[in-house]
Motif scaffolding. Structure first.
Motif, PDB file in Angstrom:
ATOM      1  N   PRO A   1      84.100  48.216  38.762  1.00 44.95           N
ATOM      2  CA  PRO A   1      85.252  48.467  39.617  1.00 44.95           C
ATOM      3  C   PRO A   1      85.036  49.553  40.655  1.00 44.95           C
ATOM      4  N   SER A   2      84.031  50.403  40.509  1.00 47.80           N
ATOM      5  CA  SER A   2      83.862  51.497  41.457  1.00 47.80           C
ATOM      6  C   SER A   2      83.020  51.102  42.667  1.00 47.80           C
ATOM      7  N   VAL A   3      82.538  49.874  42.742  1.00 49.44           N
ATOM      8  CA  VAL A   3      81.705  49.443  43.855  1.00 49.44           C
ATOM      9  C   VAL A   3      82.576  48.822  44.928  1.00 49.44           C
ATOM     10  N   ALA A   4      82.487  49.363  46.122  1.00 51.95           N
ATOM     11  CA  ALA A   4      83.230  48.821  47.255  1.00 51.95           C
ATOM     12  C   ALA A   4      82.284  47.993  48.112  1.00 51.95           C
ATOM     13  N   PRO A   5      82.794  47.027  48.857  1.00 51.78           N
ATOM     14  CA  PRO A   5      81.923  46.219  49.703  1.00 51.78           C
ATOM     15  C   PRO A   5      81.297  47.063  50.809  1.00 51.78           C
TER      16      PRO A   5
ATOM     17  N   ALA B   1      90.824  51.899  43.741  1.00 49.03           N
ATOM     18  CA  ALA B   1      92.192  51.845  43.228  1.00 49.03           C
ATOM     19  C   ALA B   1      92.469  50.476  42.599  1.00 49.03           C
ATOM     20  N   PHE B   2      91.996  49.412  43.229  1.00 56.78           N
ATOM     21  CA  PHE B   2      92.189  48.082  42.662  1.00 56.78           C
ATOM     22  C   PHE B   2      91.451  47.955  41.339  1.00 56.78           C
ATOM     23  N   GLY B   3      90.239  48.452  41.286  1.00 55.52           N
ATOM     24  CA  GLY B   3      89.463  48.392  40.047  1.00 55.52           C
ATOM     25  C   GLY B   3      90.133  49.172  38.928  1.00 55.52           C
TER      26      GLY B   3
END
Length: 107
Positions: free
Chosen positions: A13-17, A36-38
């Protein structure tokens, strides 16, 4: 479901595109939005697990005769059922959105 269980499935969840160069402001927003979504996803799954655990615990108490009020178990079982149905519905909508994005032409 814990964070470790989700990460074991390959979801981090901590990986952003990664955004193209020149979109630093958008990239910063994506990182916080992605995190935040993760976090929200992990929190929701933890709440689902807690509701199901409570229902299971009350079911055992009802079966052994240790439960004072069967109403408590009925409410917990219904809450667990509705929570699971909501989780599945959200997952299905997310999968539909993902599949729709994947069908978009690149051009």
């Amino acid at each position: 479901m814990s964070v470790n269980a989700i990460e074991a499935l390959g979801f981090t969840p901590s990986v952003a595109p990664v955004m193209p160069a020149g979109t630093e402001a958008v990239n910063e927003t994506s990182k916080t939005g992605g995190a935040a979504f993760g976090d929200m996803l992990v929190s929701g799954l933890d709440r689902l697990e807690a509701v199901q655990d409570k229902s299971d615990r009350l079911a055992v108490q009802a079966a052994t005769g240790d439960l004072d009020d069967i109403h408590d178990y009925t409410v917990a079982a219904t809450e667990a059922s509705v929570t699971a149905q909501l989780t599945v519905a959200v997952r299905n909508r997310a999968m539909e959105a993902f599949n729709e994005i994947m069908r978009m032409p690149i051009g």
